[in-house]
Design an enzyme around this catalytic site. Structure first.
Site, PDB file in Angstrom:
ATOM      1  N   ASP A   1       0.861  -1.173   0.000  1.00 41.27           N
ATOM      2  CA  ASP A   1       0.000   0.000   0.000  1.00 41.27           C
ATOM      3  C   ASP A   1       0.899   1.225   0.000  1.00 41.27           C
ATOM      4  O   ASP A   1       1.994   1.199   0.566  1.00 41.27           O
ATOM      5  CB  ASP A   1      -0.831  -0.009   1.292  1.00 41.27           C
ATOM      6  CG  ASP A   1      -1.940   1.023   1.266  1.00 41.27           C
ATOM      7  OD1 ASP A   1      -3.086   0.615   1.102  1.00 41.27           O
ATOM      8  OD2 ASP A   1      -1.653   2.230   1.428  1.00 41.27           O
TER       9      ASP A   1
ATOM     10  N   HIS B   1     -10.838  -4.466  -3.140  1.00 43.17           N
ATOM     11  CA  HIS B   1      -9.456  -4.692  -2.681  1.00 43.17           C
ATOM     12  C   HIS B   1      -9.495  -5.100  -1.219  1.00 43.17           C
ATOM     13  O   HIS B   1     -10.454  -4.786  -0.498  1.00 43.17           O
ATOM     14  CB  HIS B   1      -8.611  -3.429  -2.883  1.00 43.17           C
ATOM     15  CG  HIS B   1      -9.186  -2.209  -2.249  1.00 43.17           C
ATOM     16  ND1 HIS B   1     -10.116  -1.400  -2.873  1.00 43.17           N
ATOM     17  CD2 HIS B   1      -9.008  -1.683  -1.016  1.00 43.17           C
ATOM     18  CE1 HIS B   1     -10.462  -0.432  -2.066  1.00 43.17           C
ATOM     19  NE2 HIS B   1      -9.805  -0.567  -0.919  1.00 43.17           N
TER      20      HIS B   1
HETATM   21  P1  M7G Z   1      -9.830   2.153   0.765  1.00 45.96           P
HETATM   22  O1  M7G Z   1     -10.423   1.234   1.758  1.00 45.96           O
HETATM   23  O2  M7G Z   1     -10.557   2.276  -0.548  1.00 45.96           O
HETATM   24  O3  M7G Z   1      -9.716   3.611   1.314  1.00 45.96           O
HETATM   25  O4  M7G Z   1      -8.364   1.641   0.531  1.00 45.96           O
HETATM   26  P2  M7G Z   1      -8.821   4.338   2.391  1.00 45.96           P
HETATM   27  O5  M7G Z   1      -7.736   5.050   1.593  1.00 45.96           O
HETATM   28  O6  M7G Z   1      -9.769   5.343   2.994  1.00 45.96           O
HETATM   29  O7  M7G Z   1      -8.311   3.307   3.327  1.00 45.96           O
HETATM   30  C1  M7G Z   1      -7.581   1.998  -0.549  1.00 45.96           C
HETATM   31  C2  M7G Z   1      -6.134   1.696  -0.198  1.00 45.96           C
HETATM   32  O8  M7G Z   1      -5.333   1.913  -1.341  1.00 45.96           O
HETATM   33  C3  M7G Z   1      -5.612   2.639   0.888  1.00 45.96           C
HETATM   34  O9  M7G Z   1      -5.001   1.878   1.925  1.00 45.96           O
HETATM   35  C4  M7G Z   1      -4.626   3.541   0.149  1.00 45.96           C
HETATM   36  O10 M7G Z   1      -3.530   3.937   0.950  1.00 45.96           O
HETATM   37  C5  M7G Z   1      -4.178   2.668  -1.004  1.00 45.96           C
HETATM   38  N1  M7G Z   1      -3.794   3.432  -2.197  1.00 45.96           N
HETATM   39  C6  M7G Z   1      -4.430   4.512  -2.703  1.00 45.96           C
HETATM   40  N2  M7G Z   1      -3.788   4.896  -3.837  1.00 45.96           N
HETATM   41  C7  M7G Z   1      -4.216   6.027  -4.660  1.00 45.96           C
HETATM   42  C8  M7G Z   1      -2.733   4.062  -4.060  1.00 45.96           C
HETATM   43  C9  M7G Z   1      -1.740   3.974  -5.072  1.00 45.96           C
HETATM   44  O11 M7G Z   1      -1.662   4.755  -6.038  1.00 45.96           O
HETATM   45  N3  M7G Z   1      -0.856   2.939  -4.944  1.00 45.96           N
HETATM   46  C10 M7G Z   1      -0.880   2.043  -3.888  1.00 45.96           C
HETATM   47  N4  M7G Z   1       0.036   1.091  -3.844  1.00 45.96           N
HETATM   48  N5  M7G Z   1      -1.823   2.127  -2.918  1.00 45.96           N
HETATM   49  C11 M7G Z   1      -2.747   3.123  -2.996  1.00 45.96           C
END
Ligand code: M7G
Length: 327
Positions: A195, A267
């Site tokens: 992440d 995810h």
């Molecule tokens: P979520 O549960 O949709 O939302 O998780 P949250 O961000 O409120 O937890 C999405 C997960 O994807 C999160 O843990 C983010 O840190 C991670 N994430 C988001 N983006 C845009 C990226 C990215 O570009 N690359 C990677 N590797 N992780 C990401």
């Protein structure tokens, strides 16, 4: 303590060469100065406001401009690694602040490479990104099956974050070199990678995500018994891959889905159990093991159940629940 080990020291024999290579590459970059380029993306950053900060987490979230584009920058001090202690003690300078009897306090100035700040840049940032990182009050929302159909679904279809970054990962257009494991099967397959919240320097705050290849599953709400094999596959192979690469056993992992997620492409989060990461609380995280069992006992469990989750005061979805008289 297993969790305190530095990543390079925690890997298995098979993956050790890779960990060593990573370290050597980053050292080389330091030596040739590439990492210290002063004309970097943030050299002209202009701060507009501090969205939130935390002395305890040692982090700050800033909204500002990079060359006239809105940007969000996150600065976080990284944990102190056990394997760096010897160098930290021998290679730093100490400034005495006060001494009293057997007590003394100092300001330790560490060598720059042991004093890095993990930096995340979102640019161009949308208004939704700015809101996401702003400190704000939360409210617990109750979402019935009907609420999902009438309020949430229409809202997320219009408003949700772009998942282009997800497609870039699945199509190997971005972060391809960071992939830890992939099962390419179009139905049961997924990509497992760090992440972007995790700097990968130590396993204490290990954080990976598994992104499914199927593109039509938005969230937990879309899951039915048809997806049990997919979830079991992610859980089993994800655990194995993490053990292989990071030597962290399944008993040390918290594996869960968020509801609501920020990104509506299914995810699964894999985090170190010892790391109390934001978003791992009972109001938002659903253990994958519970999800599998619930679907085994009722194929339409997540389609029909009332689900509870927190929304922040400025979240557009909260306004929709209010407008519908559901709050
Ligand atoms: P979520 O549960 O949709 O939302 O998780 P949250 O961000 O409120 O937890 C999405 C997960 O994807 C999160 O843990 C983010 O840190 C991670 N994430 C988001 N983006 C845009 C990226 C990215 O570009 N690359 C990677 N590797 N992780 C990401």
């Amino acid at each position: 303590m297993a969790d305190k080990r530095q990543l390079g020291g925690a890997v298995t024999a098979e993956s050790e060469p890779e960990a060593k290579r990573t370290k050597t590459e980053s050292e080389n970059r330091r030596e040739d100065g590439e990492d210290f380029d002063r004309e970097h993306v943030l050299s002209g950053f202009k701060t507009s406001s501090v969205l939130s900060d935390s002395a305890r987490e040692k982090s700050i979230f800033i909204h500002g401009k990079v060359a006239d584009q809105d940007a969000v920058v996150i600065l976080e001090k990284t944990p102190i690694r056990e394997d760096a202690l010897a160098e930290l003690f021998s290679g730093s300078t100490l400034k005495l602040e006060m001494r009293n009897d057997i007590y003394s306090t100092y300001r330790l100035q560490a060598p720059p490479h042991l004093n890095e700040i993990k930096t995340t840049v979102v640019c161009p940032a949308t208004e939704k990104h700015v809101k996401k990182y702003q400190r704000k009050e939360s409210f617990l929302v109750e979402e019935t099956e009907e609420d999902y159909k009438n309020i949430t679904l229409p809202y997320i279809q219009k408003q949700s974050f772009s998942v282009q970054w997800v497609y870039n990962i699945l199509e190997k257009k971005a972060e391809a070199e960071r992939i830890v494991y992939e099962d390419p099967d179009p139905d049961a397959g997924f990509v497992l990678l760090p992440d972007f919240k995790w700097d990968q320097n130590q396993v204490d705050d290990l954080y990976l995500i598994a992104i499914v290849h199927q593109s039509n599953i938005k969230s937990l709400r879309d899951l039915t018994s048809e997806h049990i094999l997919l979830l079991q596959n992610i859980f089993q192979k994800g655990k194995e891959a993490i053990f292989q690469r990071y030597n962290l056993p399944a008993t040390k992992l918290r594996v869960y889905l968020h509801y609501q997620p920020s990104y509506y492409h299914l995810h699964v989060h894999f985090t170190n159990l010892g790391y109390k990461v934001p978003g791992c609380g009972v109001e938002r995280a659903h253990l994958i093991t519970d999800v599998i069992q619930n679907l085994q006992s009722d194929p339409h469990y997540y389609k029909t159940r009332t689900l509870y989750f927190p929304l922040t005061a400025d979240d557009g979805l909260l306004s929709k629940f209010k407008e519908a008289g559901r709050l």
